[in-house]
Every structure is written in C-alpha cells, then in structure tokens.
Design an enzyme around this catalytic site. Structure first.
Site, PDB file in Angstrom:
ATOM      1  N   CYS A  84       0.864  -1.128  -0.257  1.00  0.00           N
ATOM      2  CA  CYS A  84       0.028  -0.009  -0.110  1.00  0.00           C
ATOM      3  C   CYS A  84       0.859   1.249   0.167  1.00  0.00           C
ATOM      4  CB  CYS A  84      -0.935  -0.173   1.305  1.00  0.00           C
ATOM      5  SG  CYS A  84      -2.003   1.358   1.109  1.00  0.00           S
ATOM      6  N   CYS A  88      -1.921   4.023   7.241  1.00  0.00           N
ATOM      7  CA  CYS A  88      -3.180   4.124   7.803  1.00  0.00           C
ATOM      8  C   CYS A  88      -2.836   3.274   9.384  1.00  0.00           C
ATOM      9  CB  CYS A  88      -4.484   3.473   7.517  1.00  0.00           C
ATOM     10  SG  CYS A  88      -5.046   4.507   6.006  1.00  0.00           S
ATOM     11  N   CYS A  91      -4.599  -0.123  10.330  1.00  0.00           N
ATOM     12  CA  CYS A  91      -4.762  -0.684   9.085  1.00  0.00           C
ATOM     13  C   CYS A  91      -4.702  -2.415   9.719  1.00  0.00           C
ATOM     14  CB  CYS A  91      -3.938  -0.751   8.110  1.00  0.00           C
ATOM     15  SG  CYS A  91      -3.664  -1.804   6.681  1.00  0.00           S
TER      16      CYS A  91
END
Length: 362
Positions: A84, A88, A91
């Site tokens: 990714c 975040c 996550c």
C-alpha cells in the site's frame, strides 16, 4: 350326568373360538400398524417404529449431515496484495509480504470459487491499484464479469492511484467502487496516515465520484471510526456525495496486524468504545445509505482470501490461514475459515450488489 357332557363340549368349543379370535385380532392389529406406517397415519408427535435394517440414529445422522453441509462462498473478499502507498495507523491487513499471484493462477482460483457458488467478488489490499498501475486488477475485474459472469464485482481502494484511463478500459465490468474516506478534514487524514503530501484526499474523492457517474459505476464510501474522527459530523459531505452505501466500521484490533509483537501497526491509540461508536451512528442516523458495522458484526462475518488464496480465520482475534484453495480446493479450505453465515446475513452482507439491479439514475 347327561347334562355335563354338552356343557363340557360347549366350554371346549368356546375356548377354541377364543383362541382363533385372539390370533385373528393379533394379525389384524399387526396389519393395521403397518398400514398406519405406510400411509403416514402416525401422530406427528409420536416416534415411528423402527424398520428393520434402518439405523437407529437415522434422524440424528440426517441432522448431522445438514449441519456439515459445505459453506457456499457467496461473497468473498480477495486481498490479492498487501502492499500500500498509505500508512493508516489502524490498518488490519498490513504489508507483511510483497507476494502477488501470477495472473493466470489468480484466475484459476476465481474459477474455483465460481464453481463453488461465488456471486460477489470484492478486490482489496493493501491498495489494489498499486500492482501494475491497476492493470492486474483491471484484468481480474474483466475476467470475473466477462468470463465468469459474476453478478457483482467490486473494489475497495484509497483512490489515490486511480486514473480516468482505467475507467475507460475497465469501468463497464465493475459494479461497485468503494473508496476509503475516514474524514473530511485533511488534518485528521494526516493524523490517521491517509495522506500523500500535497494531494488532497477529499478533492480526489469528489473527482472519483464524478468518474463513477460518468462511467456508470456504483459509488460507495467506507469509513473507519476511530479516536481522531469519532466526534466529526459528516452528514452534509456524505449526502452531497450520495453514495449507494456508506459503510461505517468501528476500529478493530487484529493480533499480528495492528496489535501485538509481530504487528506492523499499533492501533490501540485509535480505539473507541462501543458507546462512542453508537453516539457517532446516532449523529448520522438521517443518512439513508448508512450501513454500520460494529466489531461484533464484523467478527467472523467475512470470507477473506489472502494473497496466497488462503481463507483467513479471525475467530481468535488474529488471522489464521487455511491451506490455499489452489492446493486443496474451495470446499476443503473453507472449513477453516471460521465464517459465521448468520452474522453475515444479520449485518446485511447480502444486498442488491449488481449495478444492473441497482437501477441508478446516472
């Protein structure tokens, strides 16, 4: 003395008659019993007599057989990559490997799922548009719609890497595009880890909404409610974007992903209480497309395939993989998925998920 002989004879004849009558009655009783069984005359509440040669536990065996019927993978989330471009903090499917199946192997696995009863496939990550600039994903989307004829093909993405060219090439094969958006405040997005330098996540969201309308793809928003956005009022923004569904998740801990020694994230600081989550939902109760998912509803209600096409069992608060469906088949692998079909239905996992059936006003 002359009277005793007829009397004795009469008694003897009466005894013989009673014996014959008793035999006849027994025979009739047996015959009547079999007629009741054959014609279904037994009371429904009474146990039927066992037929010789039939196992005593026939009913239990049938019930056990029903309970061990293989799970049908109606809706599956395929996380074909863990890579990714965002970071975040909460996550729960992190970049622990860089593995991605060869395209033809992924197609073979999808065909196996289709043969086992698949109706909806959702591609996720990681960020699914990261692999081959979206071409790998696009080819899978087209394969699922064109060759497998799946009723629903969807994607979950952060949206940062999607280009209009992709919609032109593959938009017709996609039913739903879900974009992750946890806040309409760019400072909050930066705190969460959903930011990329000068790029504005909210502005990009609005652009993607337009493309979905232009290329006839149903638009959906996913939001994870956490410590940094739990007090936000998103009513006007969501109504303006008008998604077909707004999935609102409660921040969740998964051992080995965002919690524990081997985790790549530490999500404890993002956690909120059940009461705080309910308060957020109450604040947004007028949003008609809102679909809330607490930690309880999320638990075990998803069929998740990882990058090796292994089902992930999350019943223990972590992700324990099955063997790959490519090696042992769907029916064998899915036994270890921990999937709770009742909770899947309870959370609204089955809905109108084909854009042909949504009848949207594009």
């Amino acid at each position: 003395m002359g009277m005793l002989v007829p009397t004795a004879l009469a008694a003897r004849l009466l005894s013989l008659f009673q014996q014959q009558l008793g035999s006849l009655w027994s025979g009739l009783a047996i015959l009547f019993c079999w007629l009741r069984i054959a014609l279904g005359w037994l009371d429904p509440g009474k146990e039927q007599p066992q037929v010789r040669g039939e196992p005593e536990d026939t009913q239990e065996t049938q019930e056990d057989g029903n309970s061990t019927q293989p799970t049908t993978p109606v809706s599956v989330n395929y996380h074909f990559t863990r890579q990714c471009n965002y970071k975040c903090g909460f996550c729960f499917h992190t970049a622990k490997t860089s593995f991605v199946l060869p395209l033809e192997e992924a197609k073979r696995g999808l065909l196996l799922l289709k043969q086992a009863g698949l109706e909806k496939i959702n591609f996720s990550g990681g960020e699914p548009f990261l692999q081959d600039r979206g071409e790998y994903l696009g080819k899978l989307v087209r394969f699922c719609k064109e060759e497998l004829a799946l009723p629903s093909v969807s994607i979950v993405s952060n949206g940062s890497l999607i280009r209009e060219r992709w919609f032109k090439d593959y938009g017709e094969y996609l039913d739903i595009l879900a974009i992750s958006c946890d806040s309409f405040d760019e400072q909050v997005n930066a705190l969460i880890g959903r930011g990329q330098g000068k790029k504005n996540h909210v502005e990009n969201l609005q652009k993607l909404r337009r493309w979905c309308r232009d290329y006839k793809v149903a638009f959906k928003i996913n939001s994870v409610i956490n410590r940094f956005n739990v007090d936000e009022d998103m009513n006007e923004h969501i109504k303006a974007l008008s998604p077909v569904r707004w999935k609102v998740f409660q921040c969740l801990l998964i051992e080995g992903e965002n919690s524990g020694e081997d985790a790549l994230r530490e999500a404890e600081r993002f956690l909120i209480s059940n009461e705080e989550f309910e308060t957020f939902l109450e604040r947004h109760k007028e949003v008609s497309c809102l679909v809330p998912e607490s930690n309880q509803k999320m638990k075990d209600s998803y069929l998740i395939l990882d990058e090796y096409m292994r089902f992930l069992n999350c019943t223990g608060g972590r992700k324990d993989p099955s063997k790959s469906i490519l090696d042992v088949g769907v029916e064998e692998a899915i036994k270890f998925s921990g999937f709770d079909e009742k909770m899947f239905l309870k959370r609204g996992g089955k809905y109108v998920w084909s854009k042909a059936d949504l009848k949207l006003d594009w």
